[in-house]
Design a protein around this motif. Structure first.
Motif, PDB file in Angstrom:
ATOM      1  N   ARG A 158      37.734  48.979  31.985  1.00 54.69           N
ATOM      2  CA  ARG A 158      38.945  48.244  31.641  1.00 54.69           C
ATOM      3  C   ARG A 158      40.134  48.573  32.541  1.00 54.69           C
ATOM      4  N   ARG A 159      40.061  49.654  33.295  1.00 54.16           N
ATOM      5  CA  ARG A 159      41.166  50.019  34.194  1.00 54.16           C
ATOM      6  C   ARG A 159      41.018  49.376  35.573  1.00 54.16           C
ATOM      7  N   LEU A 160      39.904  48.681  35.794  1.00 51.51           N
ATOM      8  CA  LEU A 160      39.624  48.084  37.092  1.00 51.51           C
ATOM      9  C   LEU A 160      39.646  46.564  36.996  1.00 51.51           C
ATOM     10  N   SER A 161      40.336  45.923  37.928  1.00 49.20           N
ATOM     11  CA  SER A 161      40.388  44.463  37.932  1.00 49.20           C
ATOM     12  C   SER A 161      39.062  43.897  38.423  1.00 49.20           C
ATOM     13  N   SER A 162      38.824  42.644  38.078  1.00 48.05           N
ATOM     14  CA  SER A 162      37.594  41.988  38.531  1.00 48.05           C
ATOM     15  C   SER A 162      37.563  41.885  40.052  1.00 48.05           C
ATOM     16  N   ALA A 163      38.753  41.762  40.670  1.00 48.19           N
ATOM     17  CA  ALA A 163      38.805  41.665  42.125  1.00 48.19           C
ATOM     18  C   ALA A 163      38.370  42.984  42.770  1.00 48.19           C
ATOM     19  N   LEU A 164      38.838  44.112  42.222  1.00 47.59           N
ATOM     20  CA  LEU A 164      38.431  45.406  42.772  1.00 47.59           C
ATOM     21  C   LEU A 164      36.947  45.659  42.546  1.00 47.59           C
ATOM     22  N   ILE A 165      36.460  45.280  41.375  1.00 44.33           N
ATOM     23  CA  ILE A 165      35.028  45.455  41.095  1.00 44.33           C
ATOM     24  C   ILE A 165      34.193  44.647  42.074  1.00 44.33           C
ATOM     25  N   ALA A 166      34.625  43.405  42.320  1.00 46.34           N
ATOM     26  CA  ALA A 166      33.870  42.543  43.236  1.00 46.34           C
ATOM     27  C   ALA A 166      33.879  43.086  44.658  1.00 46.34           C
ATOM     28  N   GLU A 167      34.989  43.725  45.073  1.00 44.26           N
ATOM     29  CA  GLU A 167      35.103  44.187  46.451  1.00 44.26           C
ATOM     30  C   GLU A 167      34.444  45.536  46.691  1.00 44.26           C
TER      31      GLU A 167
END
Length: 206
Positions: free
Chosen positions: A186-195
């Motif tokens: 929950r502390r990580l954005s979907s954009a960071l997860i994807a990258e």
């Protein structure tokens, strides 16, 4: 027997008092100066310790803790051979927030650090719960948190004498989070997860 100090002792005491007064004045001046530059005195001490560390231009967490006189404060980590045995939740982690993030370090640094600390804190809570209900009574998310806490201490904190680069350390953090589904990060954005996440469209650290 007279308690009046001898002249030599009195001179020593006067010199000691003058030295301590000068030291207090210097510390107050130094604190005001670093705050004008947007740093806390603790952050300045950390920066000074890193930049002045003898030999290579980096230092391990344990070396910095010794330099800053931050005592390893986890008996449990020490007993299990984790080196350095630093409890990251209340220790060096509180000094880094002003010096990380996009423009200073990798774009994922702050959010990843927040997620690692949150997941580790949850794992430690589960560890306490397990002492009451036993591991067989834990639901699967709690088992993941417990396994993460063990791996985090063993691989991330257990640095020993290894000198990891910042990128290697961040990549290790992503790897340790692999067992968690995206919706638990929950502390990580979907954009960071994807990258950055291993197995996502891009590889970690790309």
């Amino acid at each position: 027997m007279s308690e009046t100090p001898t002249s030599a002792l009195k001179q020593d005491l006067e010199e000691l008092a003058a030295f301590r007064a000068a030291l207090r004045r210097y510390l107050k001046f130094s604190e005001r100066a670093v705050r004008r530059h947007g740093l806390t005195p603790q952050q300045y001490q950390l920066l000074l310790a890193v930049m002045s560390f003898p030999g290579p231009d980096w230092a391990t967490v344990g070396e910095l803790a010794e330099e800053l006189d931050i005592r390893p404060n986890s008996v449990d980590l020490d007993r299990r051979g984790i080196r350095p045995p630093i409890d990251v939740l209340p220790s060096l982690s509180r000094l880094m927030n002003a010096g990380i993030g996009e423009g200073r370090t990798r774009a994922d640094h702050r959010a990843l650090a927040d997620q690692l600390y949150a997941s580790y804190a949850r794992g430690r809570e589960v560890r306490q719960l397990m002492s009451i209900v036993g591991e067989h009574g834990l639901p699967e998310p709690d088992r993941r948190s417990l396994a993460f806490a063990d791996a985090f201490e063993r691989e991330f904190l257990g640095q020993g004498d290894e000198r990891r680069t910042l990128d290697a350390t961040l990549d290790l953090g992503w790897r340790l989070l692999e067992p968690f589904p995206d919706n638990e990060l929950r502390r990580l954005s979907s954009a960071l997860i994807a990258e950055y996440r291993v197995g996502a469209t891009g590889s970690a650290g790309s």
